[in-house]
Design a protein around this motif. Structure first.
Motif, PDB file in Angstrom:
ATOM      1  N   ILE A 337       0.819  -1.205   0.000  1.00 34.09           N
ATOM      2  CA  ILE A 337       0.000   0.000   0.000  1.00 34.09           C
ATOM      3  C   ILE A 337       0.855   1.259   0.000  1.00 34.09           C
ATOM      4  O   ILE A 337       0.528   2.237  -0.694  1.00 34.09           O
ATOM      5  N   ALA A 338       1.961   1.294   0.745  1.00 32.92           N
ATOM      6  CA  ALA A 338       2.776   2.506   0.812  1.00 32.92           C
ATOM      7  C   ALA A 338       3.393   2.839  -0.539  1.00 32.92           C
ATOM      8  O   ALA A 338       3.619   4.010  -0.854  1.00 32.92           O
ATOM      9  N   GLY A 339       3.668   1.811  -1.348  1.00 37.47           N
ATOM     10  CA  GLY A 339       4.165   2.059  -2.689  1.00 37.47           C
ATOM     11  C   GLY A 339       3.065   2.462  -3.645  1.00 37.47           C
ATOM     12  O   GLY A 339       3.287   3.239  -4.570  1.00 37.47           O
ATOM     13  N   ARG A 340       1.866   1.947  -3.423  1.00 35.90           N
ATOM     14  CA  ARG A 340       0.752   2.252  -4.331  1.00 35.90           C
ATOM     15  C   ARG A 340       0.264   3.688  -4.170  1.00 35.90           C
ATOM     16  O   ARG A 340      -0.089   4.343  -5.156  1.00 35.90           O
ATOM     17  N   VAL A 341       0.204   4.181  -2.928  1.00 33.95           N
ATOM     18  CA  VAL A 341      -0.414   5.493  -2.691  1.00 33.95           C
ATOM     19  C   VAL A 341       0.563   6.525  -2.150  1.00 33.95           C
ATOM     20  O   VAL A 341       0.213   7.692  -2.020  1.00 33.95           O
ATOM     21  N   GLY A 342       1.796   6.113  -1.819  1.00 32.66           N
ATOM     22  CA  GLY A 342       2.770   7.043  -1.264  1.00 32.66           C
ATOM     23  C   GLY A 342       2.747   7.045   0.258  1.00 32.66           C
ATOM     24  O   GLY A 342       1.753   6.658   0.886  1.00 32.66           O
ATOM     25  N   ALA A 343       3.855   7.495   0.846  1.00 32.47           N
ATOM     26  CA  ALA A 343       4.015   7.426   2.296  1.00 32.47           C
ATOM     27  C   ALA A 343       2.958   8.228   3.039  1.00 32.47           C
ATOM     28  O   ALA A 343       2.427   7.795   4.072  1.00 32.47           O
ATOM     29  N   ALA A 344       2.635   9.429   2.551  1.00 27.44           N
ATOM     30  CA  ALA A 344       1.679  10.278   3.259  1.00 27.44           C
ATOM     31  C   ALA A 344       0.285   9.664   3.243  1.00 27.44           C
ATOM     32  O   ALA A 344      -0.406   9.604   4.270  1.00 27.44           O
ATOM     33  N   VAL A 348      -3.081   7.712   5.886  1.00 30.23           N
ATOM     34  CA  VAL A 348      -4.542   7.832   5.740  1.00 30.23           C
ATOM     35  C   VAL A 348      -5.158   6.451   5.534  1.00 30.23           C
ATOM     36  O   VAL A 348      -6.203   6.121   6.109  1.00 30.23           O
ATOM     37  N   ALA A 349      -4.494   5.635   4.718  1.00 32.42           N
ATOM     38  CA  ALA A 349      -4.996   4.278   4.457  1.00 32.42           C
ATOM     39  C   ALA A 349      -5.033   3.453   5.734  1.00 32.42           C
ATOM     40  O   ALA A 349      -5.971   2.675   5.958  1.00 32.42           O
ATOM     41  N   ASP A 434       7.708   8.705  17.881  1.00 30.65           N
ATOM     42  CA  ASP A 434       6.256   8.874  18.017  1.00 30.65           C
ATOM     43  C   ASP A 434       5.581   9.271  16.705  1.00 30.65           C
ATOM     44  O   ASP A 434       4.355   9.161  16.582  1.00 30.65           O
ATOM     45  N   ALA A 435       6.350   9.734  15.740  1.00 33.40           N
ATOM     46  CA  ALA A 435       5.775  10.149  14.456  1.00 33.40           C
ATOM     47  C   ALA A 435       5.871   9.054  13.393  1.00 33.40           C
ATOM     48  O   ALA A 435       5.481   9.266  12.247  1.00 33.40           O
ATOM     49  N   SER A 436       6.361   7.872  13.767  1.00 29.07           N
ATOM     50  CA  SER A 436       6.586   6.809  12.789  1.00 29.07           C
ATOM     51  C   SER A 436       5.284   6.117  12.395  1.00 29.07           C
ATOM     52  O   SER A 436       4.249   6.238  13.054  1.00 29.07           O
ATOM     53  N   MET A 437       5.347   5.368  11.312  1.00 24.71           N
ATOM     54  CA  MET A 437       4.209   4.574  10.870  1.00 24.71           C
ATOM     55  C   MET A 437       3.850   3.516  11.915  1.00 24.71           C
ATOM     56  O   MET A 437       2.661   3.262  12.177  1.00 24.71           O
ATOM     57  N   GLY A 511     -11.806  23.312  11.831  1.00 23.12           N
ATOM     58  CA  GLY A 511     -12.412  23.648  10.551  1.00 23.12           C
ATOM     59  C   GLY A 511     -11.541  23.374   9.346  1.00 23.12           C
ATOM     60  O   GLY A 511     -11.906  23.748   8.224  1.00 23.12           O
ATOM     61  N   MET A 512     -10.399  22.703   9.540  1.00 24.90           N
ATOM     62  CA  MET A 512      -9.490  22.465   8.419  1.00 24.90           C
ATOM     63  C   MET A 512      -8.721  21.159   8.647  1.00 24.90           C
ATOM     64  O   MET A 512      -8.217  20.908   9.751  1.00 24.90           O
ATOM     65  N   LEU A 513      -8.654  20.340   7.623  1.00 22.96           N
ATOM     66  CA  LEU A 513      -7.784  19.168   7.625  1.00 22.96           C
ATOM     67  C   LEU A 513      -6.497  19.514   6.906  1.00 22.96           C
ATOM     68  O   LEU A 513      -6.519  20.136   5.836  1.00 22.96           O
ATOM     69  N   ALA A 514      -5.363  19.109   7.479  1.00 25.93           N
ATOM     70  CA  ALA A 514      -4.088  19.309   6.797  1.00 25.93           C
ATOM     71  C   ALA A 514      -4.000  18.396   5.576  1.00 25.93           C
ATOM     72  O   ALA A 514      -4.785  17.459   5.407  1.00 25.93           O
ATOM     73  N   ALA A 515      -3.069  18.693   4.718  1.00 23.92           N
ATOM     74  CA  ALA A 515      -2.831  17.821   3.569  1.00 23.92           C
ATOM     75  C   ALA A 515      -2.563  16.400   4.044  1.00 23.92           C
ATOM     76  O   ALA A 515      -1.830  16.179   5.010  1.00 23.92           O
ATOM     77  N   ASN A 516      -3.191  15.423   3.389  1.00 24.17           N
ATOM     78  CA  ASN A 516      -2.962  14.009   3.703  1.00 24.17           C
ATOM     79  C   ASN A 516      -3.229  13.674   5.169  1.00 24.17           C
ATOM     80  O   ASN A 516      -2.593  12.794   5.733  1.00 24.17           O
ATOM     81  N   GLU A 517      -4.169  14.350   5.764  1.00 25.87           N
ATOM     82  CA  GLU A 517      -4.453  14.092   7.180  1.00 25.87           C
ATOM     83  C   GLU A 517      -5.709  13.250   7.341  1.00 25.87           C
ATOM     84  O   GLU A 517      -6.715  13.439   6.661  1.00 25.87           O
ATOM     85  N   GLY A 518      -5.646  12.323   8.293  1.00 27.68           N
ATOM     86  CA  GLY A 518      -6.820  11.630   8.780  1.00 27.68           C
ATOM     87  C   GLY A 518      -7.031  12.014  10.230  1.00 27.68           C
ATOM     88  O   GLY A 518      -6.069  12.205  10.983  1.00 27.68           O
ATOM     89  N   ARG A 519      -8.285  12.130  10.627  1.00 26.63           N
ATOM     90  CA  ARG A 519      -8.575  12.601  11.978  1.00 26.63           C
ATOM     91  C   ARG A 519      -9.784  11.856  12.528  1.00 26.63           C
ATOM     92  O   ARG A 519     -10.767  11.631  11.813  1.00 26.63           O
ATOM     93  N   ILE A 520      -9.693  11.459  13.793  1.00 27.01           N
ATOM     94  CA  ILE A 520     -10.815  10.830  14.501  1.00 27.01           C
ATOM     95  C   ILE A 520     -11.257  11.782  15.601  1.00 27.01           C
ATOM     96  O   ILE A 520     -10.442  12.200  16.435  1.00 27.01           O
ATOM     97  N   LEU A 521     -12.556  12.129  15.590  1.00 27.13           N
ATOM     98  CA  LEU A 521     -13.091  13.100  16.538  1.00 27.13           C
ATOM     99  C   LEU A 521     -14.278  12.497  17.300  1.00 27.13           C
ATOM    100  O   LEU A 521     -14.951  11.581  16.808  1.00 27.13           O
TER     101      LEU A 521
END
Length: 523
Positions: A337-344, A348-349, A434-437, A511-521
């Motif tokens: 998957i990381a190769g198919r869609v890119g690291a960022a 999200v995936a 802490d920022a790793s996959m 009110g804004m999602l960063a680029a390539n961001e996923g968020r759970i609220l």
């Protein structure tokens, strides 16, 4: 309309399956190939990740023409991986960590070195002749029909001694068993009992769609969507070699064996097909087939918000009443998957996989963000690549060893690894970041465990707009909202609430999602 939560749930409905490809997980004896003792050594990684079960790709005695999917003995362990005693130790070690153990079951074919096939091939009068699929040549001496092998070329090979062809949907060294023979069915169901008796919690059933090809041996029709450069096997529509009615009878028979042991013994079916074809493997009104026919749609999906949302809603709508969904991003046969869609977007995936309704399966290394590793021509192992060199069908790049640490050979082996190592920073490095996959996967799974809404809650798509999917998961009075940005630029988010987890560290703009961001609220 939201999809409701179940009244009760089994371990596999709440749990996460982690696929181990044993050749590439951990080597302990220096031969460059992973083994059962290596799996035991690295089980703490799986437990720390938060998975509930390990599915182990084939470990049976085999000539390894197709790396274990050519089985020479269904009730043993290949010395390459260890012994039955090593397997028992693995089951015990898994139990100590609260992990279930699933084995790969390969019912559609054996190795040509299996004693059953040797006896079948000995003569037309052999007691086991009808254990395999044999057919007479055409009048011109050619194969009985136009069926194609998944690995290229005809699906038939000629036996000079007996003057007939044997069927092999895969390699010629993988002759197809005849499941119409009641003795074959009984023997294969007894194989399941052998491993259930040794403590396995279920099976992933390999290539089940090919289990009972049509008895009439009718030619498969051309596939109008096939083009030169595509896999040769796809040139024909598998109308008479896949998903035949008798396959579903076999699935029910396997499920009946599982029920002999416990209702929660799990069967996962590998069946590539259309949505209706896959749904049929759940069984009839009593859902008496496989609990989890693999859902491969995310592997092949166009990675766009609207396409993914349509796919999820279509899959949910197609499920038979009471059937449980499942999701997978990758496996040992498909590009990572990381190769198919890119690291960022791989982050999200990961959030998508672990927040959709249903049981997720994680392929080893995807939690590290591994990408396919280039394989030099002289190191190619996979018969798919050897049969069609340079066409990109080889599976070696997705099967490379796990990079565990910064030591020699990334901690995988003290010898020469069977395939090159790479594809991601080592697990030991990611565990400290802490920022790793890896850290993201651990946080996602921990939140899934803590929130019944994510593990068991109802599902509803709320919006799909401007490259963003927003959906809700609800359990009781707890409502969580998942927002996924499929764009590499920021996007507006109309829903506000407490942020439980984001694929991005730091402050989260309301009110804004960063680029390539996923968020759970919290909704």
């Amino acid at each position: 309309m939201p999809v409701p939560a179940p009244d009760t749930a089994t371990w596999w409905q709440q749990g996460i399956v982690y696929q181990i490809y044993p050749r590439s997980f951990q080597d302990t004896n220096g031969d460059g190939v992973g083994d059962l003792a290596g799996i035991v050594r690295r089980l703490d990684h799986v437990a720390a990740l938060g998975a509930d079960a390990v599915w182990i790709s084939p470990i049976y005695p085999s000539p390894m023409k197709d790396f274990g999917y050519d089985v020479a003995d269904y009730c043993g362990v290949d010395p390459l991986f260890g012994s039955l005693a090593d397997f028992d130790a693995l089951v015990a070690a898994a139990r100590e960590r609260g992990l279930k153990v699933l084995l790969d079951f390969v019912p559609s074919h054996t190795s040509d070195e299996h004693p059953w096939f040797r006896e079948s091939r000995a003569s037309r009068d052999s007691a086991k002749r009808d254990w395999y699929v044999w057919a007479d040549p055409k009048p011109d001496g050619g194969p009985p029909n136009n069926w194609l092998s998944e690995f290229g070329g005809s699906a038939w090979s000629f036996d000079e001694t007996t003057g007939q062809y044997w069927l092999h949907i895969y390699l010629r060294e993988q002759p197809a068993l005849n499941w119409r023979n009641p003795d074959v069915r009984a023997a294969m169901l007894d194989v399941m009992r052998f491993w259930f008796d040794r403590g396995v919690d279920g099976f992933r059933v390999d290539a089940v769609e090919h289990l009972v090809p049509a008895v009439a041996l009718t030619d498969n029709p051309p596939d109008p969507d096939w083009r030169p450069g595509m896999q040769e096997a796809r040139a024909l529509h598998r109308a008479f070699t896949a998903h035949q009615p008798e396959v579903f009878d076999a699935a029910r028979a396997m499920r009946a064996v599982a029920k002999e042991y416990a209702p929660e013994r799990l069967l996962i079916g590998e069946a590539y097909g259309t949505l209706p074809e896959v749904m049929a493997y759940y069984g009839g009104e009593g859902l008496d087939g496989f609990q989890l026919p693999f859902n491969f749609q995310l592997i092949f999906a166009e990675w766009r918000a609207d396409a993914i949302a349509r796919m999820v809603d279509g899959y949910e709508a197609a499920l038979p009443p009471g059937a449980w969904p499942n999701w997978v991003l990758g496996n040992h046969d498909r590009p990572r998957i990381a190769g198919r869609v890119g690291a960022a977007q791989a982050r999200v995936a990961a959030m998508l996989l672990l927040t959709l309704r249903g049981t997720p399966t994680i392929y080893q290394g995807d939690e590290l963000g591994m990408v396919d590793v280039p394989i030099p021509p002289e190191m190619v192992q996979d018969p798919m690549e050897k049969n069609a060199p340079g066409q990109g069908f080889g599976r070696d790049p997705v099967r490379t060893p796990i990079p565990w640490d910064e030591s020699r050979n990334a901690g995988f082996t003290t010898g020469t690894p069977w395939l090159p190592i790479g594809g991601a920073p080592p697990a030991s490095v990611q565990a400290m970041d802490d920022a790793s996959m890896l850290a993201l996967h651990r946080r996602l799974i921990a939140l899934r465990r803590a929130e019944p809404a994510l593990a068991l809650g109802s599902y509803r798509t709320l919006s799909v707009e401007d490259d963003v999917i927003v959906f809700e998961r609800v359990h009781g009075d707890r409502r969580l909202v998942v927002a996924l940005n499929f764009a590499n630029t920021p996007r507006p988010l109309a829903i506000a609430g407490e942020v439980l987890l984001s694929t991005h560290d730091g402050a989260h703009e309301t009110g804004m999602l960063a680029a390539n961001e996923g968020r759970i609220l919290v909704g």
